[in-house]
Design an enzyme around this catalytic site. Structure first.
Site: not given
Length: 145
Positions: A105, A117
């Protein structure tokens, strides 16, 4: 920059806790890090640069899934490749534990983290409404398989 990534050890916990407190509004405690780092199924790493801890990360693994719980880089070492190196090593070690899919998250507003990411192959798969506190913010759930 020369750095060394290794498993988090008990001697690292106080420094990791200090970095955590300097970055996050609801930091993990030293006990939480110690418990997580000493659980055999988990993977917790630190990155050392010139003898000091520049960053750390952690993952809980279960049944082929890896949930990245922490990643942080000390402000003086940001934008130097530490986070990327930590994540790559975290994934490598998790694969040795038969992890085939990764989850994390990230705060909706954390553009730098989301770019990293995505660069490493993570894709957004959902939103956790009001996941974060202080300040309240949605989390983007990302995965990589």
């Amino acid at each position: 920059m020369e750095y060394h990534i290794r498993p988090m050890e008990d001697r690292d916990i106080s420094t990791v806790e200090q970095i955590e407190k300097s970055i996050f509004s609801l930091p993990w405690s030293a006990k939480s890090f110690a418990d997580a780092a000493n659980t055999p199924e988990n993977v917790y790493l630190v990155c050392e640069c010139t003898g000091e801890i520049a960053g750390y990360c952690g993952m809980w693994t279960v049944l082929g899934e890896g949930n990245i719980t922490n990643i942080a880089v000390s402000p003086s070492y940001r934008r130097s490749g530490v986070a990327e190196a930590l994540l790559k090593e975290l994934e490598r070690r998790a694969r040795l534990k038969d992890v085939t899919i990764f989850f994390l998250e990230v705060r909706q507003s954390n553009e730098a983290a989301k770019r990293l990411y995505e660069k490493l192959g993570y894709s957004p798969i959902g939103v956790r409404k009001r996941f974060y506190e202080k300040p309240v913010e949605d989390a983007i759930v990302m995965s990589k398989s």
